[in-house]
Design a protein around this motif. Structure first.
Motif, PDB file in Angstrom:
ATOM      1  N   ASN A   1       0.867  -1.220   0.025  1.00 46.29           N
ATOM      2  CA  ASN A   1       0.020   0.043   0.030  1.00 46.29           C
ATOM      3  C   ASN A   1       0.802   1.347   0.073  1.00 46.29           C
ATOM      4  N   ILE A   2       2.080   1.033  -0.092  1.00 47.44           N
ATOM      5  CA  ILE A   2       3.148   2.156  -0.018  1.00 47.44           C
ATOM      6  C   ILE A   2       3.509   2.459  -1.443  1.00 47.44           C
ATOM      7  N   TYR A   3       3.519   3.923  -1.884  1.00 45.40           N
ATOM      8  CA  TYR A   3       3.826   4.228  -3.154  1.00 45.40           C
ATOM      9  C   TYR A   3       4.914   5.560  -2.932  1.00 45.40           C
ATOM     10  N   LEU A   4       6.133   5.116  -3.502  1.00 45.75           N
ATOM     11  CA  LEU A   4       6.947   6.373  -3.185  1.00 45.75           C
ATOM     12  C   LEU A   4       7.035   7.384  -4.195  1.00 45.75           C
ATOM     13  N   THR A   5       7.182   8.567  -3.938  1.00 47.20           N
ATOM     14  CA  THR A   5       6.791   9.631  -4.703  1.00 47.20           C
ATOM     15  C   THR A   5       7.949  10.669  -4.540  1.00 47.20           C
TER      16      THR A   5
ATOM     17  N   GLY B   1       2.594  12.957  -5.138  1.00 45.53           N
ATOM     18  CA  GLY B   1       1.472  11.767  -4.485  1.00 45.53           C
ATOM     19  C   GLY B   1       0.180  12.483  -4.420  1.00 45.53           C
ATOM     20  N   ILE B   2       0.065  13.581  -3.964  1.00 43.04           N
ATOM     21  CA  ILE B   2      -1.110  14.199  -4.003  1.00 43.04           C
ATOM     22  C   ILE B   2      -1.698  14.574  -5.637  1.00 43.04           C
ATOM     23  N   SER B   3      -1.043  14.899  -6.344  1.00 38.23           N
ATOM     24  CA  SER B   3      -1.508  15.234  -7.656  1.00 38.23           C
ATOM     25  C   SER B   3      -1.895  14.023  -8.221  1.00 38.23           C
ATOM     26  N   THR B   4      -1.058  13.091  -8.077  1.00 36.64           N
ATOM     27  CA  THR B   4      -1.192  11.661  -8.653  1.00 36.64           C
ATOM     28  C   THR B   4      -2.700  11.110  -8.263  1.00 36.64           C
ATOM     29  N   ILE B   5      -2.804  10.965  -6.869  1.00 38.65           N
ATOM     30  CA  ILE B   5      -4.153  10.420  -6.487  1.00 38.65           C
ATOM     31  C   ILE B   5      -5.501  11.266  -6.802  1.00 38.65           C
ATOM     32  N   LEU B   6      -5.249  12.632  -6.929  1.00 43.08           N
ATOM     33  CA  LEU B   6      -6.289  13.439  -7.455  1.00 43.08           C
ATOM     34  C   LEU B   6      -6.526  13.210  -8.874  1.00 43.08           C
ATOM     35  N   LYS B   7      -5.466  12.837  -9.840  1.00 39.71           N
ATOM     36  CA  LYS B   7      -5.907  12.542 -11.160  1.00 39.71           C
ATOM     37  C   LYS B   7      -6.793  11.118 -11.432  1.00 39.71           C
ATOM     38  N   ILE B   8      -6.704  10.337 -10.446  1.00 39.37           N
ATOM     39  CA  ILE B   8      -7.434   9.202 -10.351  1.00 39.37           C
ATOM     40  C   ILE B   8      -8.618   9.297  -9.967  1.00 39.37           C
TER      41      ILE B   8
ATOM     42  N   ARG C   1      13.546  15.826  -3.097  1.00 41.23           N
ATOM     43  CA  ARG C   1      12.204  15.402  -3.505  1.00 41.23           C
ATOM     44  C   ARG C   1      11.861  14.077  -3.400  1.00 41.23           C
ATOM     45  N   GLY C   2      12.117  13.771  -2.082  1.00 43.49           N
ATOM     46  CA  GLY C   2      11.525  12.266  -1.460  1.00 43.49           C
ATOM     47  C   GLY C   2      10.427  12.261  -0.757  1.00 43.49           C
ATOM     48  N   GLY C   3       9.659  11.259  -1.039  1.00 48.27           N
ATOM     49  CA  GLY C   3       8.188  11.196  -0.317  1.00 48.27           C
ATOM     50  C   GLY C   3       7.531   9.832  -0.492  1.00 48.27           C
ATOM     51  N   TYR C   4       6.288   9.920   0.358  1.00 51.83           N
ATOM     52  CA  TYR C   4       5.671   8.473   0.146  1.00 51.83           C
ATOM     53  C   TYR C   4       4.176   8.857   0.321  1.00 51.83           C
ATOM     54  N   MET C   5       3.369   8.090  -0.296  1.00 50.70           N
ATOM     55  CA  MET C   5       1.949   7.787   0.151  1.00 50.70           C
ATOM     56  C   MET C   5       1.528   6.621   0.594  1.00 50.70           C
ATOM     57  N   GLU C   6       0.834   6.375   1.560  1.00 49.28           N
ATOM     58  CA  GLU C   6       0.204   5.120   1.806  1.00 49.28           C
ATOM     59  C   GLU C   6      -1.383   5.384   1.463  1.00 49.28           C
ATOM     60  N   VAL C   7      -1.928   4.348   0.878  1.00 49.65           N
ATOM     61  CA  VAL C   7      -3.353   4.379   0.446  1.00 49.65           C
ATOM     62  C   VAL C   7      -4.066   3.026   0.526  1.00 49.65           C
ATOM     63  N   ILE C   8      -4.831   3.192   1.541  1.00 46.78           N
ATOM     64  CA  ILE C   8      -5.603   1.965   2.058  1.00 46.78           C
ATOM     65  C   ILE C   8      -7.145   1.919   1.765  1.00 46.78           C
ATOM     66  N   ASN C   9      -7.533   0.730   1.658  1.00 46.25           N
ATOM     67  CA  ASN C   9      -9.120   0.430   1.144  1.00 46.25           C
ATOM     68  C   ASN C   9      -9.047   0.820  -0.279  1.00 46.25           C
ATOM     69  N   LEU C  10      -7.952   0.859  -1.044  1.00 50.37           N
ATOM     70  CA  LEU C  10      -8.177   1.198  -2.458  1.00 50.37           C
ATOM     71  C   LEU C  10      -8.727  -0.263  -3.190  1.00 50.37           C
ATOM     72  N   HIS C  11      -9.869   0.115  -4.188  1.00 56.11           N
ATOM     73  CA  HIS C  11     -10.268  -1.150  -4.842  1.00 56.11           C
ATOM     74  C   HIS C  11      -9.036  -1.760  -5.514  1.00 56.11           C
ATOM     75  N   PRO C  12      -9.152  -3.213  -5.557  1.00 59.70           N
ATOM     76  CA  PRO C  12      -7.906  -3.835  -6.244  1.00 59.70           C
ATOM     77  C   PRO C  12      -7.855  -3.397  -7.687  1.00 59.70           C
ATOM     78  N   GLU C  13      -8.773  -3.138  -8.486  1.00 60.01           N
ATOM     79  CA  GLU C  13      -8.729  -2.925  -9.898  1.00 60.01           C
ATOM     80  C   GLU C  13      -8.270  -1.365  -9.912  1.00 60.01           C
TER      81      GLU C  13
END
Length: 602
Positions: A259-263, A269-276, A429-441
């Motif tokens: 569930n960890i995505y290095l960014t 990470g914020i802009s990426t998840i908002l795109k989705i 420019r190091g960072g991470y996001m943890e995303v939980i309860n995300l649909h598998p697809e």
């Protein structure tokens, strides 16, 4: 007629060329008359130059006289023949040597028959302000906006020796710790040096715990090198270390490396998840709730994606607290024109510096569950808590402790970075996001989106690893690391209190307690005459104030209008990062300026 370009030369000349570019005539002292005039007679050293998109120009090897023309030259057939004959007769003698008088005269006569049409007009640009992506044009980012451009202009003037009422520009507009003089954490830089130049692993100058971490990181990189690409989600062992860090931080609440995505910093990470998350059109377009005041990244990304910004206001009278009733109001009103789907939280707050209580976080999570909102928790200042009455509580931990009804259903992405905290390593420019309860697809879609940019900088990933995997008791570097970390955070706490106290001594300035983060966001009183003066300059009143502050003191701060504020209130954001002595100077200059400003516009 419009003749095709041709270069005329006698046998023995070096080149024949075609040219579709524009004519120019170079005469020893300068250029020939403007386009549309006949060519001036050529002096002995004259050259006819053609350039543009053509293949070149004809050049005679024996006399160095170039004769070219193109579709830009207006010639009738007879004039064309005459010019060619003159060049053959006068320009290209069989024997090499400098031009004679007759050769000059012939060249001059040849040039006289050439009539130059105006140079090809530049066609309309494909990309203009009218044709560009309107969503990009709508993007604004106050932290590096007009006030900073003015600061750069003033810095350049100082370098050129232009006198000002100050000797330097103090960049208090941005949270760039090391630019403000904060020293890097030794252990972090040691590991980064070892990773960057592995030959140092044999050096006795580096501690073994630093070498151990560097070897682990390098062994997980392709070719044992930071210079290789990583997996799009990030280096696997670093994601494992992030998950272990989250588990420790949250008192045993489990974290899954998957569930960890290095960014590339938290912003990526914020802009990426908002795109989705953003979709739909019209009244079904995604609405994104953001705090006001906010960090301008959010409004910028929302504009870029064409989403709908939904403002909820923090309570300035209650130390910038988040009131769930205000969230309800915002969602209720937004449902008439969009589909509110995302709730953004910044804790500790930027620019406001508040630290949310556990009770507040529970209320927000319950509200998100109730309204079916995707939660984004920006927690990059989680190490920056100064008030003894406050503690950082992660949304992940509180969500888990609220029970499975919440922890299994509320979708949450949380973010952290190397740039803030005690580290201040903005440039990696190091960072991470943890995303939980995300649909598998959706997980697959997220990885696909991340793969388009290949991977975040591997050096930034390594820096993030050191943040989440620091020295522990018993290791060689632990004491020095702890001492440096406590020194940075202790100094920030002192500067937070100093800033609050000094601002609140100034009539017309009120500053809430700086509970965390690294900024003050004081409210300033701007007299009516100053508001009118700002309007005359087509500026927001607080932009006018901040511009005057910059021009008169050299202090660069960001107007509150760049972060959002309630109508009729004015603020500015200022970092507390400068060293204590310089910070005292800054605060005194702000005080003196403010008093003069009030007097001038009374």
């Amino acid at each position: 007629m419009h003749a095709l370009g041709a270069a005329f030369a006698e046998p023995g000349c070096a080149a024949l060329g075609l040219c579709s570019g524009a004519w120019r005539v170079r005469v020893a002292g300068g250029w020939a008359p403007s386009p549309g005039a006949r060519l001036a007679p050529l002096a002995e050293t004259a050259l006819v130059w053609a350039w543009g998109t053509g293949a070149g120009l004809g050049l005679c090897a024996t006399c160095s006289f170039s004769f070219s023309f193109c579709a830009k030259v207006s010639l009738d057939g007879r004039a064309m023949q005459r010019a060619a004959a003159l060049v053959r007769r006068g320009c290209c003698p069989r024997t090499p040597g400098p031009w004679s008088r007759s050769q000059s005269s012939a060249a001059a006569e040849a040039s006289a028959v050439l009539k130059v049409r105006p140079e090809r007009s530049r066609r309309e640009r494909i990309l203009t302000l009218e044709s560009m992506n309107p969503q990009v044009k709508a993007v604004e980012y106050a932290v590096r906006g007009p006030i900073v451009l003015k600061a750069v202009e003033i810095e350049n003037e100082l370098q050129r020796g232009i006198k000002k009422p100050f000797t330097e520009v103090i960049r208090a507009n941005i949270g760039d710790a090391q630019a403000m003089g904060q020293q890097p954490i030794t252990f972090l830089r040691q590991v980064m040096a070892l990773c960057t130049y592995p030959n140092l692993l044999d050096s006795p100058s580096f501690p073994e715990d630093a070498k151990k971490r560097a070897r682990r990181i390098l062994q997980a990189c392709g070719g044992n090198s930071l210079g290789s690409y990583s997996a799009s989600q990030g280096v696997n062992c670093i994601r494992e270390d992030v998950a272990a860090y989250i588990t420790r931080r949250d008192g045993g609440v489990p974290a899954d490396p998957d569930n960890i995505y290095l960014t590339t910093g938290a912003s990526d990470g914020i802009s990426t998840i908002l795109k989705i998350l953003v979709s739909g059109g019209g009244k079904s377009r995604t609405g994104v709730l953001i705090p006001i005041p906010q960090y301008p990244l959010y409004s910028a990304v929302i504009s870029e994606l064409g989403a709908v910004q939904v403002n909820y206001y923090l309570d300035e009278e209650n130390c910038w607290a988040l009131d769930v009733n205000e969230l309800r109001r915002a969602v209720r009103e937004a449902k008439g024109h969009c589909d509110p789907k995302v709730l953004c939280i910044i804790n500790p707050g930027n620019p406001t510096g508040q630290v949310q209580s556990r009770k507040c976080i529970e209320d927000v999570i319950h509200f998100a569950w109730e309204e079916k909102l995707f939660l984004l928790a920006d927690e990059v200042y989680q190490d920056n808590v100064y008030s003894p009455d406050c503690s950082f509580h992660s949304f992940k931990k509180v969500l888990y402790e609220m029970g499975p009804e919440y922890s299994s259903n509320v979708e949450l992405a949380s973010f952290h970075s190397t740039s803030k905290g005690y580290m201040g390593e903005c440039g990696y420019r190091g960072g991470y996001m943890e995303v939980i309860n995300l649909h598998p697809e959706i997980k697959g879609q997220l990885v696909k989106l991340l793969s388009v940019r290949l991977c975040p900088p591997v050096s930034g990933q390594a820096a993030m690893d050191i943040v989440v995997n620091p020295p522990v008791p018993g290791e060689e570097s632990f004491e020095q690391f702890s001492r440096e970390k406590e020194s940075v955070l202790g100094n920030l706490a002192k500067k937070a209190k100093l800033t609050e106290d000094l601002f609140n001594q100034v009539p017309g300035i009120h500053c809430n307690p700086l509970q965390g983060a690294m900024y003050a966001f004081p409210r300033i009183f701007i007299p009516t005459k100053a508001v009118e003066a700002a309007q005359a300059h087509k500026m927001a009143p607080d932009m006018f104030y901040c511009m005057k502050l910059l021009e008169e003191t050299g202090i660069c701060v960001v107007p509150g209008s760049g972060f959002g504020q309630r109508e009729g209130t004015y603020h500015f954001r200022m970092t507390i990062l400068p060293p204590v002595d310089k910070l005292k100077t800054v605060l005194q200059k702000v005080k003196d300026f403010h008093m003069k400003f009030l007097e001038k516009h009374a």
